[in-house]
Design an enzyme around this catalytic site. Structure first.
Site, PDB file in Angstrom:
ATOM      1  N   THR A 165       0.830  -1.198   0.000  1.00  0.00           N
ATOM      2  CA  THR A 165       0.000   0.000   0.000  1.00  0.00           C
ATOM      3  C   THR A 165       0.869   1.254   0.000  1.00  0.00           C
ATOM      4  O   THR A 165       1.992   1.238   0.527  1.00  0.00           O
ATOM      5  CB  THR A 165      -0.904   0.000   1.258  1.00  0.00           C
ATOM      6  OG1 THR A 165      -1.410   1.317   1.470  1.00  0.00           O
ATOM      7  CG2 THR A 165      -0.154  -0.405   2.514  1.00  0.00           C
ATOM      8  N   ASP A 166       0.324   2.340  -0.528  1.00  0.00           N
ATOM      9  CA  ASP A 166       1.049   3.622  -0.480  1.00  0.00           C
ATOM     10  C   ASP A 166       1.186   4.126   0.958  1.00  0.00           C
ATOM     11  O   ASP A 166       2.007   4.999   1.238  1.00  0.00           O
ATOM     12  CB  ASP A 166       0.361   4.683  -1.361  1.00  0.00           C
ATOM     13  CG  ASP A 166      -1.072   4.992  -0.970  1.00  0.00           C
ATOM     14  OD1 ASP A 166      -1.613   4.340  -0.045  1.00  0.00           O
ATOM     15  OD2 ASP A 166      -1.668   5.900  -1.575  1.00  0.00           O
ATOM     16  N   GLU A 167       0.389   3.552   1.889  1.00  0.00           N
ATOM     17  CA  GLU A 167       0.420   4.049   3.266  1.00  0.00           C
ATOM     18  C   GLU A 167       1.773   3.793   3.945  1.00  0.00           C
ATOM     19  O   GLU A 167       2.095   4.428   4.943  1.00  0.00           O
ATOM     20  CB  GLU A 167      -0.745   3.454   4.070  1.00  0.00           C
ATOM     21  CG  GLU A 167      -2.078   3.810   3.428  1.00  0.00           C
ATOM     22  CD  GLU A 167      -3.307   3.486   4.258  1.00  0.00           C
ATOM     23  OE1 GLU A 167      -3.211   3.428   5.494  1.00  0.00           O
ATOM     24  OE2 GLU A 167      -4.379   3.307   3.653  1.00  0.00           O
ATOM     25  N   LYS A 176       2.328  -3.280   7.321  1.00  0.00           N
ATOM     26  CA  LYS A 176       2.531  -3.475   5.877  1.00  0.00           C
ATOM     27  C   LYS A 176       3.987  -3.150   5.497  1.00  0.00           C
ATOM     28  O   LYS A 176       4.582  -3.820   4.665  1.00  0.00           O
ATOM     29  CB  LYS A 176       1.561  -2.614   5.066  1.00  0.00           C
ATOM     30  CG  LYS A 176       0.089  -3.006   5.195  1.00  0.00           C
ATOM     31  CD  LYS A 176      -0.229  -4.390   4.651  1.00  0.00           C
ATOM     32  CE  LYS A 176      -0.141  -4.486   3.144  1.00  0.00           C
ATOM     33  NZ  LYS A 176      -0.580  -5.841   2.676  1.00  0.00           N
ATOM     34  N   TYR A 235      -1.469  -0.246  11.170  1.00  0.00           N
ATOM     35  CA  TYR A 235      -1.698  -0.939   9.886  1.00  0.00           C
ATOM     36  C   TYR A 235      -0.525  -0.707   8.939  1.00  0.00           C
ATOM     37  O   TYR A 235       0.079  -1.657   8.421  1.00  0.00           O
ATOM     38  CB  TYR A 235      -3.006  -0.460   9.237  1.00  0.00           C
ATOM     39  CG  TYR A 235      -3.112  -0.813   7.765  1.00  0.00           C
ATOM     40  CD1 TYR A 235      -3.229  -2.140   7.351  1.00  0.00           C
ATOM     41  CD2 TYR A 235      -3.086   0.187   6.777  1.00  0.00           C
ATOM     42  CE1 TYR A 235      -3.311  -2.466   5.998  1.00  0.00           C
ATOM     43  CE2 TYR A 235      -3.163  -0.140   5.427  1.00  0.00           C
ATOM     44  CZ  TYR A 235      -3.275  -1.467   5.039  1.00  0.00           C
ATOM     45  OH  TYR A 235      -3.344  -1.779   3.706  1.00  0.00           O
TER      46      TYR A 235
HETATM   47  P1  NAD Z   1      -9.898  -7.056   2.896  1.00  0.00           P
HETATM   48  O1  NAD Z   1      -9.820  -6.750   4.348  1.00  0.00           O
HETATM   49  O2  NAD Z   1     -11.140  -6.737   2.136  1.00  0.00           O
HETATM   50  O3  NAD Z   1      -9.592  -8.606   2.640  1.00  0.00           O
HETATM   51  C1  NAD Z   1      -8.606  -9.292   3.331  1.00  0.00           C
HETATM   52  C2  NAD Z   1      -8.813 -10.785   3.083  1.00  0.00           C
HETATM   53  O4  NAD Z   1      -7.757 -11.486   3.753  1.00  0.00           O
HETATM   54  C3  NAD Z   1     -10.126 -11.326   3.645  1.00  0.00           C
HETATM   55  O5  NAD Z   1     -10.714 -12.212   2.732  1.00  0.00           O
HETATM   56  C4  NAD Z   1      -9.696 -12.061   4.913  1.00  0.00           C
HETATM   57  O6  NAD Z   1     -10.555 -13.143   5.255  1.00  0.00           O
HETATM   58  C5  NAD Z   1      -8.314 -12.549   4.522  1.00  0.00           C
HETATM   59  N1  NAD Z   1      -7.444 -12.762   5.680  1.00  0.00           N
HETATM   60  C6  NAD Z   1      -7.239 -11.944   6.745  1.00  0.00           C
HETATM   61  N2  NAD Z   1      -6.377 -12.498   7.606  1.00  0.00           N
HETATM   62  C7  NAD Z   1      -6.006 -13.687   7.071  1.00  0.00           C
HETATM   63  C8  NAD Z   1      -5.127 -14.724   7.467  1.00  0.00           C
HETATM   64  N3  NAD Z   1      -4.443 -14.637   8.630  1.00  0.00           N
HETATM   65  N4  NAD Z   1      -4.985 -15.807   6.674  1.00  0.00           N
HETATM   66  C9  NAD Z   1      -5.672 -15.904   5.509  1.00  0.00           C
HETATM   67  N5  NAD Z   1      -6.523 -14.971   5.084  1.00  0.00           N
HETATM   68  C10 NAD Z   1      -6.693 -13.873   5.847  1.00  0.00           C
HETATM   69  O7  NAD Z   1      -8.649  -6.318   2.246  1.00  0.00           O
HETATM   70  P2  NAD Z   1      -8.496  -5.641   0.802  1.00  0.00           P
HETATM   71  O8  NAD Z   1      -8.988  -4.245   0.864  1.00  0.00           O
HETATM   72  O9  NAD Z   1      -9.027  -6.568  -0.213  1.00  0.00           O
HETATM   73  O10 NAD Z   1      -6.917  -5.565   0.689  1.00  0.00           O
HETATM   74  C11 NAD Z   1      -6.174  -6.656   0.145  1.00  0.00           C
HETATM   75  C12 NAD Z   1      -4.693  -6.324   0.217  1.00  0.00           C
HETATM   76  O11 NAD Z   1      -4.424  -5.140  -0.516  1.00  0.00           O
HETATM   77  C13 NAD Z   1      -4.187  -6.062   1.639  1.00  0.00           C
HETATM   78  O12 NAD Z   1      -2.917  -6.650   1.756  1.00  0.00           O
HETATM   79  C14 NAD Z   1      -4.101  -4.553   1.724  1.00  0.00           C
HETATM   80  O13 NAD Z   1      -3.097  -4.165   2.620  1.00  0.00           O
HETATM   81  C15 NAD Z   1      -3.748  -4.199   0.297  1.00  0.00           C
HETATM   82  N6  NAD Z   1      -4.196  -2.871  -0.165  1.00  0.00           N
HETATM   83  C16 NAD Z   1      -5.486  -2.482   0.001  1.00  0.00           C
HETATM   84  C17 NAD Z   1      -5.895  -1.230  -0.492  1.00  0.00           C
HETATM   85  C18 NAD Z   1      -7.334  -0.794  -0.367  1.00  0.00           C
HETATM   86  O14 NAD Z   1      -7.641   0.346  -0.738  1.00  0.00           O
HETATM   87  N7  NAD Z   1      -8.253  -1.625   0.095  1.00  0.00           N
HETATM   88  C19 NAD Z   1      -4.982  -0.412  -1.140  1.00  0.00           C
HETATM   89  C20 NAD Z   1      -3.654  -0.854  -1.295  1.00  0.00           C
HETATM   90  C21 NAD Z   1      -3.280  -2.088  -0.815  1.00  0.00           C
HETATM   91  P1  TYD Z   2     -10.521   4.323   4.753  1.00  0.00           P
HETATM   92  O1  TYD Z   2     -11.531   3.938   3.716  1.00  0.00           O
HETATM   93  O2  TYD Z   2     -10.585   3.708   6.102  1.00  0.00           O
HETATM   94  O3  TYD Z   2      -9.088   4.078   4.065  1.00  0.00           O
HETATM   95  P2  TYD Z   2      -7.605   4.527   4.600  1.00  0.00           P
HETATM   96  O4  TYD Z   2      -7.692   4.998   5.988  1.00  0.00           O
HETATM   97  O5  TYD Z   2      -6.833   3.254   4.494  1.00  0.00           O
HETATM   98  O6  TYD Z   2      -7.145   5.590   3.649  1.00  0.00           O
HETATM   99  O7  TYD Z   2     -10.583   5.903   4.937  1.00  0.00           O
HETATM  100  C1  TYD Z   2     -10.439   6.777   3.836  1.00  0.00           C
HETATM  101  C2  TYD Z   2     -10.468   8.190   4.381  1.00  0.00           C
HETATM  102  O8  TYD Z   2     -11.782   8.467   4.890  1.00  0.00           O
HETATM  103  C3  TYD Z   2      -9.512   8.406   5.556  1.00  0.00           C
HETATM  104  O9  TYD Z   2      -8.979   9.719   5.454  1.00  0.00           O
HETATM  105  C4  TYD Z   2     -10.401   8.304   6.788  1.00  0.00           C
HETATM  106  C5  TYD Z   2     -11.738   8.817   6.282  1.00  0.00           C
HETATM  107  N1  TYD Z   2     -12.954   8.206   6.907  1.00  0.00           N
HETATM  108  C6  TYD Z   2     -13.968   9.031   7.407  1.00  0.00           C
HETATM  109  O10 TYD Z   2     -13.887  10.270   7.341  1.00  0.00           O
HETATM  110  N2  TYD Z   2     -15.071   8.447   7.953  1.00  0.00           N
HETATM  111  C7  TYD Z   2     -15.214   7.087   8.049  1.00  0.00           C
HETATM  112  O11 TYD Z   2     -16.247   6.606   8.600  1.00  0.00           O
HETATM  113  C8  TYD Z   2     -14.170   6.254   7.525  1.00  0.00           C
HETATM  114  C9  TYD Z   2     -14.271   4.762   7.611  1.00  0.00           C
HETATM  115  C10 TYD Z   2     -13.052   6.866   6.957  1.00  0.00           C
END
Ligand code: NAD
Ligand code: TYD
Length: 369
Positions: free
Chosen positions: A139-141, A168, A164
């Site tokens: 992630t960019d975070e 990562k 988090y």
């Molecule tokens: P999510 O929380 O929707 O899904 C996570 C999945 O992993 C779920 O299906 C969960 O059951 C499974 N999981 C959790 N712990 C586990 C374990 N110990 N063993 C096996 N499976 C397990 O997450 P997401 O939003 O789909 O993100 C997927 C990946 O992409 C993550 O690694 C996250 O850090 C990365 N990512 C997410 C975003 C975003 O915007 N959502 C952006 C950049 C990177």
């Molecule tokens: P989120 O979707 O949790 O992603 P991330 O924190 O990983 O970027 O949040 C996106 C942005 O929205 C973040 O700046 C936090 C804000 N946010 C709210 O303002 N209200 C909410 O209820 C949530 C879940 C997030």
């Protein structure tokens, strides 16, 4: 090719499973997912009927489970999506994030190394079976938080600030360690915030859509000026597949679509879009659990800020574009409408994934804000 896709029942993992099965007719997938609150088997129910797909319910931290997958399947690619992914939950329970995200990644790396290495070179580095690769979905975070200007590039120092993002970054570092120490073929992709179908309604966009439809308050943290850089999930899936197939081993690739938005603007746009779509289409009005006239900016409520809330994320994706030709295809203006339509048409999915501990989570997380 056989892919081990971890976290394939989550938001991005499930979209990736759908994407690669449609794109590559001749692949096999083993999906490993612990089915935490964030994983939903129903999301990939159709794909599980496909003879190319095997599903294993298990934990990426569990060495026996992972070793068994490698011994029973000739895995070529590992794509590690499995993670605890929500910043707010990481503030409540950091340890779980370190266990899953760091130890899980290391366990996958170690088992992949054992399964893939075939002897050693004269310096003692393992030699690997041709064509294998480990891709860590990051992630960019991990880069921390930006001020008003500038972008994250692949050489921006890691500076994670939430439990988090620290977990990562820890995972990224152990992946890099396996690349340097054991010459394991790896890539890391670092993507900005995703949105799209099957996004769990604890994250901003799906939570806001759900609350609008129920006529509930829309909690905006702080003053709503924090900036995120949004990418449609299918564009992310395409980037991951491209890096897996064509990325230079050992390289990091940033993924983003140059689409920065303030949270408050996302919320206002979502309200306006839900209102327009439900006015235009009587079918969509069935998703409303509130009177249509309640869908307006009065739903917005500014609540206590997230602890350590990163101000701004913005990705420079020049490297993946220049080296691998990847570019985002979905403009935000189209992607957000597609996403909102999907939620209006898939309320059964929302009900299913929020039927468990979701309400308890919501009440606890938002009660004292
Ligand atoms: P999510 O929380 O929707 O899904 C996570 C999945 O992993 C779920 O299906 C969960 O059951 C499974 N999981 C959790 N712990 C586990 C374990 N110990 N063993 C096996 N499976 C397990 O997450 P997401 O939003 O789909 O993100 C997927 C990946 O992409 C993550 O690694 C996250 O850090 C990365 N990512 C997410 C975003 C975003 O915007 N959502 C952006 C950049 C990177
Ligand atoms: P989120 O979707 O949790 O992603 P991330 O924190 O990983 O970027 O949040 C996106 C942005 O929205 C973040 O700046 C936090 C804000 N946010 C709210 O303002 N209200 C909410 O209820 C949530 C879940 C997030």
């Amino acid at each position: 090719m056989t892919y081990l896709v971890t976290g394939g029942a989550g938001f991005i993992g499930a979209n990736f499973v759908k994407y690669v099965l449609a794109k590559h007719p001749d692949i096999r997938l083993v999906i490993l997912d612990a089915l935490t609150y964030a994983g939903n088997i129903g999301t990939i129910a159709d794909e599980l009927k496909d003879p190319r797909v095997k599903f294993v319910k298990g934990d990426i931290v569990d060495s026996e489970v992972v070793a068994k997958i490698f011994s029973e399947n000739e895995i070529d690619f590992v794509v590690n999506f499995a993670a605890e992914s929500h910043v707010d939950r990481s503030i409540e329970n950091p340890q779980l994030f370190l266990e899953t995200n760091i130890l899980g990644a290391q366990n996958l790396l170690e088992n992949a190394k054992k399964a893939w290495s075939k002897g050693k070179d004269e310096s003692g580095y393992p030699l690997y079976r041709e064509g294998v690769k480990f891709l860590q979905v990051s992630t960019d975070e991990v880069y921390g938080s930006l001020g008003e200007t500038g972008y994250f590039t692949e050489t921006t120092p890691l500076d994670p600030r939430s439990p988090y993002s620290a977990s990562k970054a820890g995972a990224d570092m152990i992946v890099t360690a396996y690349s340097e120490t054991y010459k394991m073929p790896v890539n890391i992709t670092r993507c900005s915030n995703n949105y799209g179908p099957y996004h769990f309604p604890e994250k901003l966009i799906p939570l806001i859509i759900k609350n609008i439809l129920e006529g509930k308050k829309l909690p905006v943290y702080g003053d709503g000026t924090n900036v995120r850089d949004w990418l449609y999930v299918e564009d992310h899936c395409k980037a991951i597949d491209t890096v897996l197939l064509h990325g230079r081993p050992g390289q990091v690739y940033n993924v983003g679509g140059h689409n920065e938005m303030k949270n408050i603007d996302i919320v206002r746009l979502t309200i306006a879009t839900v209102r327009r779509l439900t006015e235009e289409n009587p079918e969509y009005r069935k998703a409303l659990k509130t009177a249509p006239e309640n869908i307006n900016d009065n739903l917005i409520t500014f609540v206590k800020d997230r602890l350590g809330h990163d101000k701004r994320y913005a990705i420079d994706p020049a490297k993946i574009t220049a080296e691998l030709g990847w570019q985002p295809e979905t403009r935000f203006a189209d992607g957000i409408v597609k996403t909102i339509r999907w939620y209006l048409e898939n309320q059964d999915w929302v009900d299913e994934v929020t039927s468990g501990e979701y309400m308890k989570y919501y009440e606890k997380m938002y009660a004292n804000r």
